[in-house]
Write a protein that holds these residues in place. Structure first.
Motif, PDB file in Angstrom:
ATOM      1  N   VAL B  64       2.488   6.318  -2.073  1.00 26.57           N
ATOM      2  CA  VAL B  64       2.483   5.727  -0.729  1.00 26.57           C
ATOM      3  C   VAL B  64       3.257   4.408  -0.790  1.00 26.57           C
ATOM      4  O   VAL B  64       3.054   3.620  -1.716  1.00 26.57           O
ATOM      5  CB  VAL B  64       1.033   5.455  -0.247  1.00 26.57           C
ATOM      6  N   VAL B  65       4.138   4.181   0.183  1.00 25.47           N
ATOM      7  CA  VAL B  65       4.833   2.894   0.273  1.00 25.47           C
ATOM      8  C   VAL B  65       3.908   1.914   0.978  1.00 25.47           C
ATOM      9  O   VAL B  65       3.427   2.196   2.081  1.00 25.47           O
ATOM     10  CB  VAL B  65       6.159   3.035   1.067  1.00 25.47           C
ATOM     11  N   GLY B  66       3.655   0.783   0.337  1.00 26.33           N
ATOM     12  CA  GLY B  66       2.784  -0.226   0.935  1.00 26.33           C
ATOM     13  C   GLY B  66       3.444  -0.899   2.120  1.00 26.33           C
ATOM     14  O   GLY B  66       4.668  -0.970   2.203  1.00 26.33           O
ATOM     15  N   MET B  67       2.621  -1.377   3.073  1.00 28.49           N
ATOM     16  CA  MET B  67       3.165  -1.974   4.284  1.00 28.49           C
ATOM     17  C   MET B  67       3.950  -3.253   3.961  1.00 28.49           C
ATOM     18  O   MET B  67       4.840  -3.633   4.713  1.00 28.49           O
ATOM     19  CB  MET B  67       2.044  -2.275   5.289  1.00 28.49           C
ATOM     20  N   ASP B  68       3.614  -3.938   2.875  1.00 28.89           N
ATOM     21  CA  ASP B  68       4.300  -5.188   2.547  1.00 28.89           C
ATOM     22  C   ASP B  68       5.219  -5.048   1.345  1.00 28.89           C
ATOM     23  O   ASP B  68       5.712  -6.043   0.811  1.00 28.89           O
ATOM     24  CB  ASP B  68       3.264  -6.292   2.274  1.00 28.89           C
ATOM     25  N   GLU B  69       5.425  -3.815   0.909  1.00 29.90           N
ATOM     26  CA  GLU B  69       6.256  -3.594  -0.274  1.00 29.90           C
ATOM     27  C   GLU B  69       7.732  -3.892   0.015  1.00 29.90           C
ATOM     28  O   GLU B  69       8.205  -3.714   1.132  1.00 29.90           O
ATOM     29  CB  GLU B  69       6.101  -2.122  -0.676  1.00 29.90           C
ATOM     30  N   SER B  70       8.438  -4.372  -0.997  1.00 33.82           N
ATOM     31  CA  SER B  70       9.865  -4.631  -0.839  1.00 33.82           C
ATOM     32  C   SER B  70      10.594  -3.313  -0.597  1.00 33.82           C
ATOM     33  O   SER B  70      10.435  -2.354  -1.360  1.00 33.82           O
ATOM     34  CB  SER B  70      10.396  -5.297  -2.111  1.00 33.82           C
ATOM     35  N   PRO B  71      11.423  -3.252   0.473  1.00 32.91           N
ATOM     36  CA  PRO B  71      12.148  -2.015   0.775  1.00 32.91           C
ATOM     37  C   PRO B  71      13.005  -1.546  -0.412  1.00 32.91           C
ATOM     38  O   PRO B  71      13.031  -0.348  -0.716  1.00 32.91           O
ATOM     39  CB  PRO B  71      13.031  -2.409   1.962  1.00 32.91           C
ATOM     40  N   SER B  72      13.652  -2.473  -1.119  1.00 35.72           N
ATOM     41  CA  SER B  72      14.529  -2.042  -2.209  1.00 35.72           C
ATOM     42  C   SER B  72      13.717  -1.473  -3.369  1.00 35.72           C
ATOM     43  O   SER B  72      14.113  -0.490  -3.999  1.00 35.72           O
ATOM     44  CB  SER B  72      15.416  -3.196  -2.678  1.00 35.72           C
ATOM     45  N   LEU B  73      12.540  -2.053  -3.636  1.00 43.68           N
ATOM     46  CA  LEU B  73      11.687  -1.501  -4.698  1.00 43.68           C
ATOM     47  C   LEU B  73      11.136  -0.138  -4.296  1.00 43.68           C
ATOM     48  O   LEU B  73      11.081   0.784  -5.109  1.00 43.68           O
ATOM     49  CB  LEU B  73      10.539  -2.467  -5.016  1.00 43.68           C
ATOM     50  N   ALA B  74      10.751  -0.011  -3.022  1.00 40.10           N
ATOM     51  CA  ALA B  74      10.236   1.272  -2.536  1.00 40.10           C
ATOM     52  C   ALA B  74      11.321   2.338  -2.666  1.00 40.10           C
ATOM     53  O   ALA B  74      11.048   3.475  -3.064  1.00 40.10           O
ATOM     54  CB  ALA B  74       9.788   1.145  -1.078  1.00 40.10           C
ATOM     55  N   LEU B  75      12.544   1.954  -2.351  1.00 41.90           N
ATOM     56  CA  LEU B  75      13.672   2.889  -2.433  1.00 41.90           C
ATOM     57  C   LEU B  75      13.906   3.316  -3.879  1.00 41.90           C
ATOM     58  O   LEU B  75      14.129   4.488  -4.178  1.00 41.90           O
ATOM     59  CB  LEU B  75      14.930   2.210  -1.860  1.00 41.90           C
ATOM     60  N   ARG B  76      13.845   2.355  -4.778  1.00 44.02           N
ATOM     61  CA  ARG B  76      14.173   2.626  -6.179  1.00 44.02           C
ATOM     62  C   ARG B  76      13.055   3.354  -6.913  1.00 44.02           C
ATOM     63  O   ARG B  76      13.299   4.287  -7.672  1.00 44.02           O
ATOM     64  CB  ARG B  76      14.481   1.295  -6.884  1.00 44.02           C
ATOM     65  N   ASN B  77      11.815   2.889  -6.673  1.00 42.70           N
ATOM     66  CA  ASN B  77      10.723   3.349  -7.538  1.00 42.70           C
ATOM     67  C   ASN B  77       9.838   4.460  -6.984  1.00 42.70           C
ATOM     68  O   ASN B  77       9.206   5.171  -7.741  1.00 42.70           O
ATOM     69  CB  ASN B  77       9.821   2.164  -7.907  1.00 42.70           C
ATOM     70  N   LYS B  78       9.755   4.568  -5.658  1.00 41.79           N
ATOM     71  CA  LYS B  78       8.772   5.522  -5.113  1.00 41.79           C
ATOM     72  C   LYS B  78       9.457   6.791  -4.624  1.00 41.79           C
ATOM     73  O   LYS B  78       9.522   7.062  -3.421  1.00 41.79           O
ATOM     74  CB  LYS B  78       7.960   4.839  -4.014  1.00 41.79           C
ATOM     75  N   LYS B  79       9.932   7.569  -5.566  1.00 41.41           N
ATOM     76  CA  LYS B  79      10.677   8.785  -5.217  1.00 41.41           C
ATOM     77  C   LYS B  79       9.765   9.866  -4.650  1.00 41.41           C
ATOM     78  O   LYS B  79      10.224  10.799  -4.027  1.00 41.41           O
ATOM     79  CB  LYS B  79      11.392   9.331  -6.475  1.00 41.41           C
ATOM     80  N   ASP B  80       8.458   9.736  -4.918  1.00 43.20           N
ATOM     81  CA  ASP B  80       7.545  10.753  -4.409  1.00 43.20           C
ATOM     82  C   ASP B  80       6.574  10.174  -3.365  1.00 43.20           C
ATOM     83  O   ASP B  80       5.434  10.616  -3.237  1.00 43.20           O
ATOM     84  CB  ASP B  80       6.774  11.403  -5.567  1.00 43.20           C
ATOM     85  N   SER B  81       7.074   9.171  -2.633  1.00 44.08           N
ATOM     86  CA  SER B  81       6.215   8.610  -1.572  1.00 44.08           C
ATOM     87  C   SER B  81       6.217   9.558  -0.379  1.00 44.08           C
ATOM     88  O   SER B  81       7.156  10.329  -0.175  1.00 44.08           O
ATOM     89  CB  SER B  81       6.747   7.250  -1.130  1.00 44.08           C
ATOM     90  N   SER B  82       5.149   9.471   0.433  1.00 50.43           N
ATOM     91  CA  SER B  82       5.049  10.331   1.624  1.00 50.43           C
ATOM     92  C   SER B  82       6.224  10.057   2.562  1.00 50.43           C
ATOM     93  O   SER B  82       6.745  10.970   3.216  1.00 50.43           O
ATOM     94  CB  SER B  82       3.718  10.082   2.336  1.00 50.43           C
ATOM     95  N   MET B  83       6.655   8.782   2.621  1.00 53.20           N
ATOM     96  CA  MET B  83       7.764   8.429   3.494  1.00 53.20           C
ATOM     97  C   MET B  83       9.048   9.126   3.034  1.00 53.20           C
ATOM     98  O   MET B  83       9.741   9.776   3.821  1.00 53.20           O
ATOM     99  CB  MET B  83       7.956   6.909   3.473  1.00 53.20           C
TER     100      MET B  83
END
Lengths: 342, 342
Positions: B64-83
C-alpha cells in the motif's frame, strides 16, 4: 488631527458615493480632517449644510482618470486629475493618507511615481483583510504584482507583519506562505525559495498555508504573488455571490419556502452581515513613502466609508514608521539571503 | 462492458469506503465490471454476499502506498502496491480506467510512468468539474503542474475541450484563460503568450476569465497553471466550509433561531445538496495513454462512488480517443506557435 485626501471623482459612482461617505465619516470621527479632491463645481453643490465645516476642505482638480484608461497614459497626461492631486496632498505633507475608488492600475502607477518606494522594498503590494472563521487575516499581494521574486514575497511578509502589528497591536503576527501543500517540498521554485527566506527571517513564520487555510485563519498574514492573490480573492467573491444567489433562489421557490424565509430572515441577515464584503473594503498599497488606499470601484457609501476608515487607521497607527522599523531589523539578513537566491 | 480497476487500499478510509462504494456502483450500473485491487485477505471479507458477483474480481496487491509517502520512493520501491497494480490493469488492457483516493503525487508519478503521455502532450493535468450558477465548468490544471509554459496551457485547453465534448456532447465548448483582468494586457508573460496561442488555435476561446468568472460559468473549460488552479480550488473549499459553518452557528444561536431552522430545513437541505462537493469528486488525470482518476483522499462512500462514475463515463465516452483526435487537429498550428513563444 489626521488628514485624509479623498479622490472624490474616482469609482463607478464618483461623487454621489464618495461625498456622502466623506460627510458621514466626518460626523463619526472627530479627529479627522478631510480634503475632498475633484471638480469644485461638482463637489460644492453636494456638500449642502457641510459646505463650511471646519474640518472639510475642497481641493480643486480639473481632470478625472477614466476607469478604463491606460495607467501609463493617466500618469503621463493627467497631471491635474483628482487621483493625482489627492496623492500629491500626501507627498506635500498636506494629508497623512489618500483614498481612491478609481482605476487600480493608475492609482498604483501614480502612487508609486509620486510617493516613491520605502528603502529596501522593491514593489508596492495591495493588502486588505479577509474574514476567517476565527476573525480575519491579511492576504498580500492582492494583485499589484503579477510576478514576484522570493525576496519580494519576504518583503510582503515584512510589510504585512508591520501592518498587523501597527493596526491591531499584535506583537508577533503569524505569517504563512500560500502554497499548494503544507510540506516543504511543495510549490514552485520561487515559493520554495521564499519559504527558506521566511524561515531564516525574524518574522513569526508558520510555514505553508493552503488555499483553505486562508479562511480557517491559519495565519495573521498570508503572502503570495499578486496573480495568485487576485485569483484567490476574485474566486472567493464569485463563489460567495453564487452561494448567496442560490440561497435566495431556494427561499423564493414557492409560498412555503417564502414563509420559511420569513421565519429565518433575522438569522439570514445576521449571517449576511457577518461576511458583508463592504466591511472589508479598502486595500492599502504598502511599501510606499505614503499611505494610499484603494477602494473597490463599485463601492457604495458604506463600503467607501470603510476605505476612508482604513486610511485613517493606517495613518493614526503609523503604519509607515512601523514598516520602516521592521525593514531596518531585517537588513542584516537581507544581503545574505539575496545572494543565495539570485 | 466497461472495466474499472479500483485501488481499494488508497484514501484516508481505505477499503471501508472503497469496497462499499464499489459494490453500490456495481448494483447501479449493469454494464460495468470492477477489478478491486488490494490485499485479498482484507478485501474478501468485506465483499459479503457479493463475493461471487460475476462482474466483480479481486486482484491481489501486497503493498500500500502511504498517504504521506514520497511519490518518487513509491514509484521506485512499491511495485506491488494496490495503486500501481490498478494502473497496470489499464496499461495491460485488462481495465479501461482506474480510480484511486490515494497519495496524489504518487498517483500522478506512477500513472505517468506506467501509462506514458499521449503524443503532443507535455504534462498530465488534473481536471474536475466545479459548480457554477449556470451548471458547471471544468478547471484545469488543478494541481498537477506548479509551473506551466504557454504551450502547456494551450494543451490544457485542447484536453479540456476534448473532455467536455466527449462527456457532454458539446461540439464547441468555450475555453477561458484564468487571469487577473479581462483586458489583453493583463497577466504575466506566460499567460499573455498562452492567450495568443489560444486565440490562434481552433478552440472556441472566449478570452480572459477572472476568478469570479469561474462560478459565473463564463466558460465550459478554464485553463490555468496547477499552482493557481489548486489555490482557487482550495480557497473555494475553505470559503464554502466557513460559510456553511457560520450559517449553522447562526441557526443554533438560541431557541428562536432553532425554530427558524426547523421551518427552513428543507430549503437549507436543497441548497446544501446543490453544492455538495461530494458530487464533484473525481479528477481525471488528462494527457496519459489511459484513464486515471484521482478521488479526494477524504472521500466517503457517496464521493468515492462519484469518482468511480467519472472513470466509467470517461471510458464509455472515449475521452482518450477524443483528446488524440483534437491534438491531431492542432498539430498544424503547433510548430509555428512553439517557435514564436520559446
Amino acid at each position: 488631527m489626521t488628514r485624509i485626501a479623498i479622490d472624490c471623482m474616482g469609482g463607478d459612482h464618483g461623487p454621489s458615493v464618495t461625498v456622502p461617505a466623506a460627510i458621514r465619516f466626518l460626523a463619526e470621527q472627530s479627529s479627522v480632517q478631510l480634503l475632498l479632491v475633484g471638480r469644485e463645481e461638482v463637489l460644492r453643490p453636494l456638500l449642502g449644510a457641510q459646505a463650511d465645516h471646519p474640518r472639510l476642505r475642497v481641493v480643486h482638480a480639473s481632470e478625472v482618470v477614466g476607469m478604463d484608461e491606460s495607467p501609463s497614459l493617466a500618469l503621463r497626461n493627467k497631471k491635474d486629475s483628482s487621483m493625482r492631486v489627492a496623492i500629491n496632498q500626501v507627498k506635500s505633507g498636506d494629508a497623512d493618507a489618500c483614498v481612491s475608488a478609481g482605476n487600480t492600475g493608475a492609482l498604483m502607477a501614480i502612487s508609486r511615481f509620486v510617493l516613491k518606494m520605502l528603502p529596501g522594498i522593491d514593489r508596492p503590494s495591495l493588502c486588505a483583510p479577509l474574514p476567517t472563521s476565527r476573525g480575519h487575516t491579511h492576504l498580500l499581494d492582492q494583485g499589484a504584482n503579477v510576478d514576484c521574486t522570493a525576496q519580494q514575497l519576504l518583503q510582503f511578509g515584512v510589510m504585512g507583519t508591520a501592518l498587523v502589528a501597527a493596526m491591531e497591536r499584535k506583537e508577533k503576527p503569524t505569517v504563512g506562505l500560500l502554497n499548494i501543500g503544507e510540506e516543504d517540498i511543495k510549490g514552485n521554485e520561487v515559493v520554495k525559495a521564499a519559504a527558506e527566506l521566511l524561515r531564516r527571517s525574524d518574522l513569526n513564520f508558520v510555514g505553508n498555508v493552503e488555499g483553505d487555510g486562508i479562511y480557517r485563519g491559519c495565519a495573521d498574514v498570508i503572502v503570495c504573488d499578486g496573480f495568485v492573490g487576485n485569483v484567490a480573492l476574485k474566486t472567493s467573491e464569485g463563489l460567495a455571490q453564487m452561494l448567496a444567489g442560490s440561497l435566495r433562489d431556494e427561499f423564493k421557490r414557492n409560498w412555503l419556502t417564502r414563509l420559511a424565509a420569513l421565519f429565518a430572515i433575522s438569522v439570514l441577515n445576521r449571517f449576511k452581515k457577518r461576511f458583508d464584503h463592504r466591511c472589508y473594503n479598502g486595500a492599502i498599497l504598502l511599501g510606499l513613502k505614503g499611505i494610499s488606499v484603494k477602494s473597490h470601484g463599485s463601492a457604495d457609501e458604506l463600503a467607501f466609508g470603510n476605505a476612508i476608515r482604513r486610511a485613517f487607521d493606517a495613518a493614526e497607527n503609523r503604519v509607515l514608521e512601523r514598516i520602516a522599523a521592521q525593514m531596518a531589523q531585517m537588513t542584516q539578513l537581507q544581503p545574505l539571503a539575496a545572494e543565495e537566491v539570485q
